[in-house]
Scaffold this motif. Structure first.
Motif, PDB file in Angstrom:
ATOM      1  N   VAL A  91       0.677  43.166  93.416  1.00  0.00           N
ATOM      2  CA  VAL A  91       0.553  43.084  91.959  1.00  0.00           C
ATOM      3  C   VAL A  91      -0.822  42.604  91.514  1.00  0.00           C
ATOM      4  O   VAL A  91      -1.132  42.627  90.320  1.00  0.00           O
ATOM      5  N   ILE A  92      -1.654  42.192  92.437  1.00  0.00           N
ATOM      6  CA  ILE A  92      -3.005  41.758  92.066  1.00  0.00           C
ATOM      7  C   ILE A  92      -3.923  42.967  91.942  1.00  0.00           C
ATOM      8  O   ILE A  92      -4.601  43.149  90.940  1.00  0.00           O
ATOM      9  N   CYS A  93      -3.924  43.831  92.966  1.00  0.00           N
ATOM     10  CA  CYS A  93      -4.788  45.021  92.923  1.00  0.00           C
ATOM     11  C   CYS A  93      -4.045  46.273  92.515  1.00  0.00           C
ATOM     12  O   CYS A  93      -4.655  47.319  92.324  1.00  0.00           O
ATOM     13  N   LEU A  94      -2.720  46.191  92.415  1.00  0.00           N
ATOM     14  CA  LEU A  94      -1.849  47.289  91.992  1.00  0.00           C
ATOM     15  C   LEU A  94      -1.873  48.476  92.944  1.00  0.00           C
ATOM     16  O   LEU A  94      -1.594  49.603  92.547  1.00  0.00           O
ATOM     17  N   SER A  95      -2.201  48.236  94.200  1.00  0.00           N
ATOM     18  CA  SER A  95      -2.134  49.312  95.187  1.00  0.00           C
ATOM     19  C   SER A  95      -1.022  49.004  96.175  1.00  0.00           C
ATOM     20  O   SER A  95      -0.562  47.869  96.291  1.00  0.00           O
ATOM     21  N   GLU A  96      -0.596  50.029  96.882  1.00  0.00           N
ATOM     22  CA  GLU A  96       0.511  49.869  97.806  1.00  0.00           C
ATOM     23  C   GLU A  96       0.023  49.217  99.097  1.00  0.00           C
ATOM     24  O   GLU A  96      -1.070  49.505  99.581  1.00  0.00           O
ATOM     25  N   VAL A  97       0.849  48.341  99.628  1.00  0.00           N
ATOM     26  CA  VAL A  97       0.552  47.715 100.913  1.00  0.00           C
ATOM     27  C   VAL A  97       1.100  48.645 101.986  1.00  0.00           C
ATOM     28  O   VAL A  97       2.284  48.987 101.989  1.00  0.00           O
ATOM     29  N   VAL A 122      -6.679  32.650  94.797  1.00  0.00           N
ATOM     30  CA  VAL A 122      -6.743  31.209  95.071  1.00  0.00           C
ATOM     31  C   VAL A 122      -8.153  30.678  94.835  1.00  0.00           C
ATOM     32  O   VAL A 122      -8.331  29.569  94.341  1.00  0.00           O
ATOM     33  N   ASP A 123      -9.168  31.474  95.163  1.00  0.00           N
ATOM     34  CA  ASP A 123     -10.561  31.024  95.009  1.00  0.00           C
ATOM     35  C   ASP A 123     -10.943  30.740  93.563  1.00  0.00           C
ATOM     36  O   ASP A 123     -11.836  29.936  93.315  1.00  0.00           O
ATOM     37  N   VAL A 124     -10.281  31.384  92.603  1.00  0.00           N
ATOM     38  CA  VAL A 124     -10.600  31.105  91.199  1.00  0.00           C
ATOM     39  C   VAL A 124      -9.763  29.959  90.645  1.00  0.00           C
ATOM     40  O   VAL A 124      -9.778  29.705  89.449  1.00  0.00           O
ATOM     41  N   GLY A 125      -9.016  29.278  91.511  1.00  0.00           N
ATOM     42  CA  GLY A 125      -8.321  28.062  91.096  1.00  0.00           C
ATOM     43  C   GLY A 125      -6.862  28.237  90.747  1.00  0.00           C
ATOM     44  O   GLY A 125      -6.242  27.305  90.242  1.00  0.00           O
ATOM     45  N   ARG A 126      -6.291  29.379  90.998  1.00  0.00           N
ATOM     46  CA  ARG A 126      -4.876  29.591  90.687  1.00  0.00           C
ATOM     47  C   ARG A 126      -4.023  29.116  91.855  1.00  0.00           C
ATOM     48  O   ARG A 126      -4.293  29.458  92.995  1.00  0.00           O
ATOM     49  N   GLU A 127      -3.003  28.351  91.550  1.00  0.00           N
ATOM     50  CA  GLU A 127      -2.161  27.761  92.593  1.00  0.00           C
ATOM     51  C   GLU A 127      -0.709  28.175  92.473  1.00  0.00           C
ATOM     52  O   GLU A 127       0.172  27.520  93.001  1.00  0.00           O
ATOM     53  N   THR A 128      -0.441  29.269  91.734  1.00  0.00           N
ATOM     54  CA  THR A 128       0.919  29.764  91.586  1.00  0.00           C
ATOM     55  C   THR A 128       0.975  31.231  91.989  1.00  0.00           C
ATOM     56  O   THR A 128      -0.035  31.929  91.989  1.00  0.00           O
ATOM     57  N   CYS A 129       2.164  31.692  92.312  1.00  0.00           N
ATOM     58  CA  CYS A 129       2.390  33.083  92.700  1.00  0.00           C
ATOM     59  C   CYS A 129       2.073  33.994  91.516  1.00  0.00           C
ATOM     60  O   CYS A 129       2.514  33.738  90.403  1.00  0.00           O
ATOM     61  N   PRO A 130       1.325  35.078  91.735  1.00  0.00           N
ATOM     62  CA  PRO A 130       1.015  35.985  90.631  1.00  0.00           C
ATOM     63  C   PRO A 130       2.239  36.728  90.106  1.00  0.00           C
ATOM     64  O   PRO A 130       2.220  37.235  88.995  1.00  0.00           O
ATOM     65  N   LEU A 131       3.309  36.770  90.872  1.00  0.00           N
ATOM     66  CA  LEU A 131       4.493  37.508  90.466  1.00  0.00           C
ATOM     67  C   LEU A 131       5.526  36.631  89.755  1.00  0.00           C
ATOM     68  O   LEU A 131       6.001  36.953  88.678  1.00  0.00           O
ATOM     69  N   CYS A 132       5.866  35.485  90.355  1.00  0.00           N
ATOM     70  CA  CYS A 132       6.946  34.660  89.792  1.00  0.00           C
ATOM     71  C   CYS A 132       6.480  33.296  89.291  1.00  0.00           C
ATOM     72  O   CYS A 132       7.266  32.516  88.781  1.00  0.00           O
ATOM     73  N   ARG A 133       5.210  32.956  89.480  1.00  0.00           N
ATOM     74  CA  ARG A 133       4.606  31.698  89.030  1.00  0.00           C
ATOM     75  C   ARG A 133       5.133  30.456  89.755  1.00  0.00           C
ATOM     76  O   ARG A 133       4.945  29.342  89.288  1.00  0.00           O
ATOM     77  N   ALA A 134       5.771  30.634  90.896  1.00  0.00           N
ATOM     78  CA  ALA A 134       6.167  29.474  91.716  1.00  0.00           C
ATOM     79  C   ALA A 134       4.904  28.961  92.401  1.00  0.00           C
ATOM     80  O   ALA A 134       3.940  29.694  92.615  1.00  0.00           O
TER      81      ALA A 134
END
Length: 140
Positions: A91-97, A122-134
């Protein structure tokens, strides 16, 4: 109509800034010696006051590197097998894994993302899941 804009910023040449940094090092060293002799308390750590001086005081390990070190990296095929998923979209780059890609598995929610994508997250300081915010890691 707005009046003229005045900026009151003092700009010092780099040699002057380096001289002040040198004086801070000398002060720190003298305080450290006095501390070891028991003549005063421990000195305050040397910390940069603004961003451009950060290269003079390199940090030992950043919070983002601590988080990345604790998150598991697995190949997508083993991640898909344990999670019983057949396809995964980052969900970050919107491409298939795809098979053969490395996936970083999050600690709390067990979501997976490309290693490069979640590392930048993580390098920009985000500490939660990009999908569910846990939180990325379980609480201690």
């Amino acid at each position: 109509m707005a009046g003229p804009f005045h900026s009151y910023v003092l700009v010092l040449p780099k040699p002057v800034m380096l001289f002040f940094r040198f004086l801070a090092y000398v002060d720190f060293a003298v305080s450290l010696v006095f501390s070891y002799l028991g003549l005063c308390g421990p000195p305050e750590p040397l910390t940069p006051t603004w961003g451009e001086n950060a290269l003079y005081f390199p940090a030992t390990e950043t919070p983002s590197s601590l988080i990345k070190r604790q998150l598991h990296v697995v190949e997508f095929s083993s991640f898909a097998r344990t999670r019983r998923v057949e396809e995964l979209t980052c969900v970050i780059c919107l491409s298939e894994v795809a098979r053969g890609h490395e996936v970083r598995e999050l600690g709390n929610c067990a979501h997976g993302f490309h290693v490069e994508c979640i590392d930048r997250w993580v390098d920009v300081g985000r500490e939660t899941c990009p999908l569910c915010r846990a939180h990325l890691l379980p609480s201690a």
